[in-house]
Design a protein around this motif. Structure first.
Motif, short mmCIF file in Angstrom:
data_model
loop_
_atom_site.label_atom_id
_atom_site.label_comp_id
_atom_site.label_asym_id
_atom_site.label_seq_id
_atom_site.Cartn_x
_atom_site.Cartn_y
_atom_site.Cartn_z
N UNK A 278 0.79 -1.22 0.00
CA UNK A 278 0.00 0.00 0.00
C UNK A 278 0.82 1.27 0.00
N UNK A 279 2.15 1.13 -0.05
CA UNK A 279 3.02 2.31 -0.05
C UNK A 279 4.06 2.20 -1.16
N UNK A 280 3.61 2.17 -2.41
CA UNK A 280 4.56 2.09 -3.52
C UNK A 280 5.28 3.42 -3.73
N UNK A 281 6.38 3.37 -4.43
CA UNK A 281 7.07 4.58 -4.84
C UNK A 281 6.25 5.23 -5.96
N UNK A 282 5.77 6.43 -5.71
CA UNK A 282 4.94 7.15 -6.68
C UNK A 282 5.83 8.14 -7.44
N UNK A 283 5.91 7.93 -8.75
CA UNK A 283 6.77 8.75 -9.59
C UNK A 283 5.92 9.54 -10.57
N UNK B 148 11.25 11.65 -6.39
CA UNK B 148 11.84 11.36 -7.69
C UNK B 148 10.76 11.53 -8.76
N UNK B 149 11.19 11.60 -10.02
CA UNK B 149 10.28 11.79 -11.12
C UNK B 149 10.61 10.81 -12.24
N UNK B 150 9.62 10.55 -13.10
CA UNK B 150 9.83 9.64 -14.23
C UNK B 150 9.13 10.21 -15.46
N UNK B 151 9.90 10.64 -16.43
CA UNK B 151 9.31 11.28 -17.60
C UNK B 151 8.56 10.27 -18.47
#
Length: 239
Positions: free
Chosen positions: A16-21, A40-43
Motif C-alpha cells: 500500500x506504499x509504492x514509490x509514486x513517480x 523522484x520523477x519519471x518522464x
C-alpha cells in the motif's frame, strides 16, 4: 541524489506504499512536482512528445534528449533524481544510448520491448539490456518495459518469461504496462525485482496497486491529460 539512492527508493516498500513517480512533460511541470515534495520523477515519452507537438513514438531522439535534459536541470536544485522513458532506444547502440542518457542527467531509463512492427524478440531485447547495463556500469537504473498487454498478447506466462529474461540481463525493475489488476499479484510473486504499474483514472489507485504487490507507480502521459483538461476549461471560460 545518485542512482544508488534511487535504487533504494524501490526496495522494501510496504504494502500500500509504492514509490509514486509523477510524470512531468516539461520543466514547469517538473518543478511543480518537485515543489510538492515527491522524492523522484519519471518522464513519460508520450507526454514529452505531446508537449513538443509530436505523436507518441515520433519524437526525434535529439529533441527527446534535449527536453529531458531541460527537465532535469529544472529540478537540480531540489536534488531530485529523474528517470526517463526512452522508448525502444531510438535505434542507438547501447553505449551511445547510455552516454546520451547520462549526459542528460538522468539516473534511470525505461526501455520497451516493442516497436512499430509489434513485440520484439525477447532474447534479443535481453541481450540489448545486458549491453546497456554493461555500458552504464551501474550508473543507470534500468526499468524493462514488457509490452505484451499493450500489444494484444495478454498472456501472463509470456509476460513472466520475458520479464525473467530481462531480470537475468540485469534489469533493476520490470514494467508490464497495462497488465490487468488481477494479474499483478502473480506477476509480483513470480518476478524477483520491483514491479512498475501504470495508474490511470479508471483503474486502482496508487495505494491499491501497492496492496496488489506493486513497488513503483507511474502515470504515462495521464497527468498531462489531466492538466490539459484544466487548460481547456480555462480556455472555454475565457472564450
Amino acid at each position: 541524489m545518485d542512482v544508488t539512492a534511487f535504487r533504494k527508493l524501490h526496495q522494501d516498500r510496504a504494502p500500500g506504499d509504492p514509490l509514486i513517480l509523477p510524470g512531468p512533460w516539461d520543466a514547469a511541470s517538473a518543478r511543480a512536482f518537485a515543489e510538492a515534495g515527491f522524492p523522484a520523477l519519471a518522464t513519460p515519452s508520450a507526454g514529452i512528445a505531446a508537449s513538443l507537438g509530436y505523436e507518441d513514438g515520433a519524437t526525434p531522439a535529439d529533441e527527446m534528449f534535449a527536453a529531458v535534459a531541460r527537465l532535469v536541470r529544472s529540478v537540480a536544485d531540489f536534488g531530485i533524481p529523474v528517470s526517463a522513458d526512452l522508448e525502444a532506444g531510438y535505434g542507438l547502440a547501447p553505449r551511445e544510448l547510455v552516454a546520451r542518457a547520462l549526459d542528460a542527467g538522468v539516473v534511470g531509463v525505461n526501455l520497451e520491448d516493442s516497436g512499430p512492427s509489434g513485440l520484439g524478440d525477447p532474447e534479443r531485447q535481453a541481450d540489448r539490456l545486458a549491453e546497456v547495463r554493461a555500458a552504464a556500469d551501474g550508473a543507470l537504473f534500468v526499468n524493462a518495459r514488457v509490452d505484451t498487454y499493450v500489444r494484444g498478447v495478454p498472456d501472463l506466462d509470456e509476460t513472466v518469461r520475458r520479464a525473467l529474461l530481462y531480470v537475468e540481463a540485469g534489469a533493476d525493475s520490470v514494467y508490464p504496462i497495462l497488465a490487468p489488476p488481477e494479474h499483478l499479484p502473480e506477476l509480483c510473486s513470480r518476478i524477483p525485482v520491483p514491479l512498475n504499474a501504470v495508474s490511470h483514472p479508471d483503474g486502482p489507485s496508487p495505494r491499491e496497486l501497492g496492496q496488489l504487490g506493486v513497488s513503483r507507480v507511474t502515470f504515462g502521459p495521464g497527468l498531462l491529460w489531466r492538466a490539459m483538461s484544466a487548460v481547456k476549461a480555462v480556455a472555454e471560460e475565457l472564450r
